[in-house]
Scaffold this motif. Structure first.
Motif, PDB file in Angstrom:
ATOM      1  N   TYR A  47      30.210 -11.084  40.422  1.00  0.00           N
ATOM      2  CA  TYR A  47      30.280 -10.010  41.279  1.00  0.00           C
ATOM      3  C   TYR A  47      31.382  -9.012  41.042  1.00  0.00           C
ATOM      4  CZ  TYR A  47      27.083 -13.255  43.639  1.00  0.00           C
ATOM      5  OH  TYR A  47      25.847 -13.819  43.603  1.00  0.00           O
ATOM      6  N   VAL A  48      32.442  -9.250  40.246  1.00  0.00           N
ATOM      7  CA  VAL A  48      33.608  -8.371  40.101  1.00  0.00           C
ATOM      8  C   VAL A  48      33.022  -6.873  39.654  1.00  0.00           C
ATOM      9  CG1 VAL A  48      35.589  -7.947  38.708  1.00  0.00           C
ATOM     10  CG2 VAL A  48      35.143 -10.304  39.616  1.00  0.00           C
ATOM     11  N   PHE A  49      32.700  -6.817  38.691  1.00  0.00           N
ATOM     12  CA  PHE A  49      32.270  -5.382  38.077  1.00  0.00           C
ATOM     13  C   PHE A  49      31.163  -4.640  38.990  1.00  0.00           C
ATOM     14  CE2 PHE A  49      34.310  -7.024  34.230  1.00  0.00           C
ATOM     15  CZ  PHE A  49      35.407  -5.819  34.193  1.00  0.00           C
ATOM     16  N   PRO A  50      30.246  -5.312  39.761  1.00  0.00           N
ATOM     17  CA  PRO A  50      29.442  -4.452  40.583  1.00  0.00           C
ATOM     18  C   PRO A  50      30.118  -4.182  41.703  1.00  0.00           C
ATOM     19  CG  PRO A  50      28.244  -6.432  39.626  1.00  0.00           C
ATOM     20  CD  PRO A  50      29.565  -6.787  39.029  1.00  0.00           C
ATOM     21  N   SER A  92      27.458  -4.900  33.726  1.00  0.00           N
ATOM     22  CA  SER A  92      28.325  -5.846  34.275  1.00  0.00           C
ATOM     23  C   SER A  92      28.337  -7.243  33.594  1.00  0.00           C
ATOM     24  CB  SER A  92      27.898  -5.801  35.833  1.00  0.00           C
ATOM     25  OG  SER A  92      26.902  -6.572  36.049  1.00  0.00           O
ATOM     26  N   GLY A  93      27.298  -7.798  32.961  1.00  0.00           N
ATOM     27  CA  GLY A  93      27.228  -8.783  32.245  1.00  0.00           C
ATOM     28  C   GLY A  93      28.064  -8.777  30.918  1.00  0.00           C
ATOM     29  N   TYR A  94      27.831  -7.686  30.196  1.00  0.00           N
ATOM     30  CA  TYR A  94      28.361  -7.295  28.980  1.00  0.00           C
ATOM     31  C   TYR A  94      30.014  -7.329  29.250  1.00  0.00           C
ATOM     32  CZ  TYR A  94      30.487  -4.989  24.995  1.00  0.00           C
ATOM     33  OH  TYR A  94      31.173  -4.543  23.993  1.00  0.00           O
ATOM     34  N   LEU A  95      30.502  -6.757  30.275  1.00  0.00           N
ATOM     35  CA  LEU A  95      31.912  -6.533  30.509  1.00  0.00           C
ATOM     36  C   LEU A  95      32.521  -7.750  30.814  1.00  0.00           C
ATOM     37  CD1 LEU A  95      31.692  -2.966  32.689  1.00  0.00           C
ATOM     38  CD2 LEU A  95      32.582  -3.475  30.376  1.00  0.00           C
ATOM     39  N   ASP A  96      31.641  -8.468  31.592  1.00  0.00           N
ATOM     40  CA  ASP A  96      32.248 -10.171  31.889  1.00  0.00           C
ATOM     41  C   ASP A  96      32.478 -10.883  30.896  1.00  0.00           C
ATOM     42  OD1 ASP A  96      31.712  -9.483  34.861  1.00  0.00           O
ATOM     43  OD2 ASP A  96      29.754 -10.611  34.756  1.00  0.00           O
ATOM     44  N   VAL A 142      28.610   2.372  34.608  1.00  0.00           N
ATOM     45  CA  VAL A 142      28.642   1.510  33.509  1.00  0.00           C
ATOM     46  C   VAL A 142      28.951   0.102  34.103  1.00  0.00           C
ATOM     47  CG1 VAL A 142      30.249   0.812  31.649  1.00  0.00           C
ATOM     48  CG2 VAL A 142      29.466   3.053  31.761  1.00  0.00           C
ATOM     49  N   MET A 143      29.797  -0.202  35.151  1.00  0.00           N
ATOM     50  CA  MET A 143      30.123  -1.331  35.728  1.00  0.00           C
ATOM     51  C   MET A 143      28.960  -2.019  36.438  1.00  0.00           C
ATOM     52  SD  MET A 143      34.060  -1.026  37.159  1.00  0.00           S
ATOM     53  CE  MET A 143      35.531  -0.796  35.950  1.00  0.00           C
ATOM     54  N   PHE A 162      34.718  10.775  35.748  1.00  0.00           N
ATOM     55  CA  PHE A 162      35.116   9.814  35.241  1.00  0.00           C
ATOM     56  C   PHE A 162      34.794   8.356  36.021  1.00  0.00           C
ATOM     57  CE2 PHE A 162      38.436   6.243  34.149  1.00  0.00           C
ATOM     58  CZ  PHE A 162      37.951   6.130  32.743  1.00  0.00           C
ATOM     59  N   SER A 163      35.120   8.591  37.311  1.00  0.00           N
ATOM     60  CA  SER A 163      34.764   7.464  38.188  1.00  0.00           C
ATOM     61  C   SER A 163      33.307   7.126  38.396  1.00  0.00           C
ATOM     62  CB  SER A 163      35.283   7.734  39.826  1.00  0.00           C
ATOM     63  OG  SER A 163      36.822   7.990  39.721  1.00  0.00           O
ATOM     64  N   LEU A 164      32.656   8.348  38.419  1.00  0.00           N
ATOM     65  CA  LEU A 164      31.050   8.320  38.433  1.00  0.00           C
ATOM     66  C   LEU A 164      30.498   7.457  37.395  1.00  0.00           C
ATOM     67  CD1 LEU A 164      28.612   8.918  39.606  1.00  0.00           C
ATOM     68  CD2 LEU A 164      28.263  10.955  38.402  1.00  0.00           C
TER      69      LEU A 164
END
Length: 122
Positions: A39-42, A26-30, A21-22, A14-16
């Motif tokens: 820079y948060v998700f990366p 990352s742009g989509y999650l932002d 995914v992050m 799950f962590s991997l």
């Protein structure tokens, strides 16, 4: 496979997956979370990849090392605590979807941490 190894394996997978995914999305999650800092998700993703490697190591070669198993469960607990603080204090004014995902992941990680701890004690 004993219960402890099973929960640690699920944790590192799950962590991997979450870390990858992050990094990749990352742009989509932002946008999904309403975050302006790119820079948060990366950064979280890279840390999750390191955590996944550590959990994999323990699950594969150090399953009997009580301190390492407890450390993983404690780190899972800190993730849950941090998530709860984000949800309660709302310091980042995240979207409802973001808050819901944080809450769901916190419940899942809390479950894994508890089951790892409990499985070691069994």
């Amino acid at each position: 496979m004993n219960a402890l190894k099973k929960y640690l394996t699920v944790n590192y997978l799950f962590s991997l997956t979450s870390g990858l995914v992050m990094l990749v999305l990352s742009g989509y999650l932002d946008q999904l979370f309403g975050i302006a800092n790119v820079y948060v998700f990366p950064v979280i993703g890279i840390n999750l990849l390191g955590f996944a490697a550590f959990v994999f190591f323990v699950a594969k070669w150090k399953l009997s090392h009580k301190g390492l198993v407890y450390l993983i469960s404690a780190l899972d607990g800190l993730w849950v605590l941090g998530s709860l603080l984000i949800l309660v204090l709302d310091p980042f004014e995240l979207t409802m979807v973001g808050n819901t995902l944080i809450g769901a992941v916190a419940v899942w990680i809390g479950f894994l941490g508890y089951m790892q701890y409990r499985s070691y004690e069994s």
